[in-house]
Design a protein around this motif. Structure first.
Motif, mmCIF file in Angstrom:
data_model
loop_
_atom_site.group_PDB
_atom_site.id
_atom_site.type_symbol
_atom_site.label_atom_id
_atom_site.label_comp_id
_atom_site.label_asym_id
_atom_site.label_seq_id
_atom_site.Cartn_x
_atom_site.Cartn_y
_atom_site.Cartn_z
ATOM 1 N N THR A 112 0.806 -1.271 0.072
ATOM 2 C CA THR A 112 0.093 0.098 -0.024
ATOM 3 C C THR A 112 0.911 1.358 -0.005
ATOM 4 O O THR A 112 0.801 2.312 -0.719
ATOM 5 C CB THR A 112 -1.010 0.094 1.341
ATOM 6 N N SER A 113 1.899 1.277 0.931
ATOM 7 C CA SER A 113 2.773 2.247 0.823
ATOM 8 C C SER A 113 3.319 2.474 -0.373
ATOM 9 O O SER A 113 3.870 3.728 -0.788
ATOM 10 C CB SER A 113 3.761 2.177 2.185
ATOM 11 N N GLN A 114 4.017 1.488 -1.007
ATOM 12 C CA GLN A 114 4.666 1.488 -2.077
ATOM 13 C C GLN A 114 3.681 2.068 -3.283
ATOM 14 O O GLN A 114 4.357 2.838 -3.902
ATOM 15 C CB GLN A 114 5.085 0.144 -2.784
ATOM 16 N N LYS A 115 2.591 1.723 -3.239
ATOM 17 C CA LYS A 115 1.635 2.367 -4.200
ATOM 18 C C LYS A 115 1.390 3.890 -4.074
ATOM 19 O O LYS A 115 1.485 4.700 -5.028
ATOM 20 C CB LYS A 115 0.204 1.639 -4.304
ATOM 21 N N PRO A 242 -3.221 11.685 -3.058
ATOM 22 C CA PRO A 242 -3.088 10.464 -4.061
ATOM 23 C C PRO A 242 -4.239 9.749 -4.243
ATOM 24 O O PRO A 242 -5.090 9.461 -3.514
ATOM 25 C CB PRO A 242 -1.959 9.595 -3.165
ATOM 26 N N VAL A 243 -4.404 9.336 -5.554
ATOM 27 C CA VAL A 243 -5.608 8.350 -5.610
ATOM 28 C C VAL A 243 -5.273 7.161 -5.939
ATOM 29 O O VAL A 243 -4.714 6.679 -6.810
ATOM 30 C CB VAL A 243 -6.216 8.768 -7.291
ATOM 31 N N PRO A 248 -1.541 -0.076 -9.193
ATOM 32 C CA PRO A 248 -1.934 -1.367 -9.709
ATOM 33 C C PRO A 248 -2.400 -2.482 -8.517
ATOM 34 O O PRO A 248 -2.070 -2.011 -7.354
ATOM 35 C CB PRO A 248 -0.728 -1.885 -9.941
ATOM 36 N N GLU A 249 -2.834 -3.549 -8.799
ATOM 37 C CA GLU A 249 -3.119 -4.613 -8.046
ATOM 38 C C GLU A 249 -1.830 -5.296 -7.548
ATOM 39 O O GLU A 249 -0.751 -5.033 -7.999
ATOM 40 C CB GLU A 249 -3.965 -5.717 -8.605
ATOM 41 N N ALA A 250 -2.009 -5.933 -6.417
ATOM 42 C CA ALA A 250 -0.689 -6.550 -5.888
ATOM 43 C C ALA A 250 -0.069 -7.468 -6.625
ATOM 44 O O ALA A 250 -0.596 -8.202 -7.755
ATOM 45 C CB ALA A 250 -1.201 -7.689 -4.650
#
Ligand SMILES: Nc1ncnc2c1ncn2[C@@H]1O[C@H](COP(=O)(O)OP(=O)(O)OP(=O)(O)O)[C@@H](O)[C@H]1O
Ligand SMILES: [Mg+2]
Lengths: 252, 307
Positions: A112-115, A242-243, A248-250
């Motif tokens: 989540t944080s990566q995204k 941030p949206v 992307p998905e996992a």
């Protein structure tokens, strides 16, 4: 922040890329590095993040002697330096998201944080909508911006860029330059190699000029602040929350 | 990043690499499988043979075969004489009729062979139980040798003699299997090493990026070690599976056959099977580590940047 003491670099072929170069870049400075092709700009930059070692002389980065740093400490030095290469060095098998999140991944940041980080970094270069694209689906300029996003993802202490605007049209070049100036305003020390004399003249700041491996000029030009930079800002998306739906998905 | 987190990341990365390059990986996995299967098969067979030898050792006798057609009372007299020999615990008489019935019981399919031939086809015999089944004292050996030369005796058959030969064969089998298994395992380690090196080569661009952003050697090499480990593990499972299938096949085809009893009476214990799988995984890991030991993992590092 970055100190060179009589640094020389000779390549095994006998080619002298740097000849007794000395300078001192203070924390928070914005510095251009310029010179003709083959003057030694790339060679100099590579010494800072220890991609290569000098033949002679000492280099201090953030107080640490880079050439005598033990190998197992090199990764920790590099995590504080964002690098944008002349040749981008994106991995074509991986998506834009994966390309920009190498550092968060090795630090064990959760997905989540990566995204979130990827989204923020890509939004700054105006590419938040291409998170799931592959590098070869992007134009040269877009690839360049992905490489910049990768370098910026963790707010590095030092940002090193080798011809970061070389593949961009003038408009986009200004946007990217303004981005670097913003990054610099937030405290990151920026060292930017470029041929673009006109850009240097317009922006001002400190300029180091190399000629055949020698530092022939270290001048301070009259600077302008980012808000006064006349350049169309439309290419950059307006800042906003941030949206994450766009992420992307996992395992993407 | 915690160690466990890192391990999980390594194995996920390795699994992706395995899936993407499955054709090359298959070669590595199959060489490991072959080596463990061959080594395991030899150990299994020799283990089963040794177990049989152990069982027989307790029942070892000396059988003195007499001339066919000898009269019952003469047989009894000889039995009495034998009983007084040195180191002999007991002597049991097996008449010609009893010998034939025993044969027919042991080999029902061959029972016609000894039926209705008029005379009893098999000779009467005296089964000597030595006082110590495992050892033959010199007096006993000399005594039995003297019996070999007597005209009433057609043959003296000492179980110990052929059992000793069988033991030698089993030991040889075990040594050959071990050598073959080890040799193949070394070959497998090299194969896995080459495959890992190839994968690393194919990923050298990514490795140089990882280096650049500050990944540690451990983080960079981890996925490759995990890949070697997984290949070996897979090979170990496959080899154990094939061994089990072979053993099951023997049992299914002819559960009572001598071959089945000798070769497949007992399958690997869970601990042995686990050891085989572990050996595979270990070999894979060793192959991966060895293949990357001297590797800088990337050539990009000291190359001139493309202009
Ligand atoms: N790995 C290398 N091995 C040998 N010589 C090299 C290597 N890298 C660079 N050089 C040489 O060193 C000199 C300086 O090269 P460098 O790449 O630093 O120049 P540059 O200023 O970055 O040029 P450009 O503006 O074209 O990027 C050149 O003469 C080049 O040929
Ligand atoms: Mg260059």
């Amino acid at each position: 922040m970055i100190q060179f003491f009589q640094v020389s670099k000779r390549y095994p072929g006998g080619q002298t890329a740097l000849d007794r170069v000395s300078f001192d870049i203070a924390r928070g400075q914005f510095v251009f590095l310029t010179g003709a092709s083959g003057a030694g700009k790339t060679s100099l930059l590579r010494l800072i993040f220890r991609e290569d070692v000098p033949s002679e002389g000492q280099i201090l980065v953030n107080g640490r002697n880079v050439s005598s740093i033990p190998p197992q400490k090199i990764p920790y030095l590099r995590r504080t330096i964002g690098v944008v290469f002349q040749d981008f060095r994106l991995i074509s098998r991986k998506t834009v998201f994966e390309n920009v999140t190498y550092l968060p991944r090795i630090l064990g940041t959760d997905l989540t944080s990566q995204k979130k980080l990827a989204y923020q970094a890509l939004r700054r270069v105006g590419l938040a909508h291409r998170l799931n694209a592959f590098p070869l689906e992007l134009s040269g300029g877009e690839q360049q911006r992905v490489a910049i996003a990768r370098a910026l993802i963790h707010e590095p202490e030092i940002l090193i860029a080798d011809e970061p605007t070389g593949n961009l049209d003038p408009e986009l070049s200004w946007d990217i330059l303004r981005l670097f100036l913003e990054v610099n305003l937030r405290g990151t020390t920026v060292l930017l190699a470029t041929h673009d004399r006109e850009m240097i003249q317009r922006v001002g700041r400190r300029v180091l000029t190399l000629d055949a491996g020698r530092l022939i000029l270290d001048q301070e030009l009259q600077g302008i602040d980012p808000p006064r930079l006349e350049a169309p800002a439309e290419a950059l998306e307006p800042p906003g929350p941030p949206v994450l739906e766009a992420a992307p998905e996992a395992g993407a | 990043m915690s160690f466990l987190q890192a391990l999980r990341a390594f194995f996920r990365e390795a699994a992706i690499n395995l899936a993407r390059g499955w054709k090359v990986s298959l070669v590595a996995v199959l060489t490991i499988t072959l080596s463990l299967f061959v080594g395991g098969a030899f150990l299994l067979v020799s283990g089963n043979l040794l177990a049989s030898v152990e069982r027989w050792r307790g029942e070892m006798r000396v059988v003195v075969y007499l001339q066919p057609g000898m009269a019952e009372d003469r047989v009894e007299a000889l039995a009495g004489e034998l009983r007084r020999g040195p180191g002999i615990a007991g002597v049991e008489t097996v008449s010609a009729v009893a010998a034939r019935e025993r044969f027919q019981e042991a080999f029902p399919s061959l029972s016609d062979l000894v039926e209705g031939m008029g005379d009893e086809p098999l000779p009467p015999s005296l089964e000597v139980t030595p006082a110590d089944p495992a050892h033959r004292p010199p007096e006993l050996r000399a005594f039995l040798d003297s019996w070999r030369r007597r005209p009433e005796v057609s043959m003296v058959d000492d179980d110990r003699e052929w059992l000793g030969q069988l033991e030698n064969v089993v030991a040889l089998l075990r040594a050959v299997g071990l050598a073959l298994g080890v040799g193949l395992l070394v070959a497998a380690i090299f194969t896995i090493g080459s495959v890992i090196r190839l994968t690393a080569y194919l990923h050298s661009d990514e490795i140089s990026i990882l280096r650049l952003v500050g990944a540690t050697e451990f983080y960079i090499r981890g996925p490759f070690y995990a890949e070697g480990f997984l290949q070996g593990l897979l090979g170990g499972f496959l080899a154990t599976g094939f061994l089990w299938a072979g053993s099951a096949l023997l049992h299914a085809q002819n559960p009572d056959a001598l071959l089945t009893r000798l070769l497949a009476a007992r399958f690997l214990t869970p601990a042995e099977a686990a050891a085989l799988v572990g050996l595979g995984a270990g070999a894979g890991l060793v192959g991966a580590i060895a293949s990357l030991r001297r590797e800088r993992l990337t050539v990009a590092e000291n190359e001139p940047a493309a202009e």
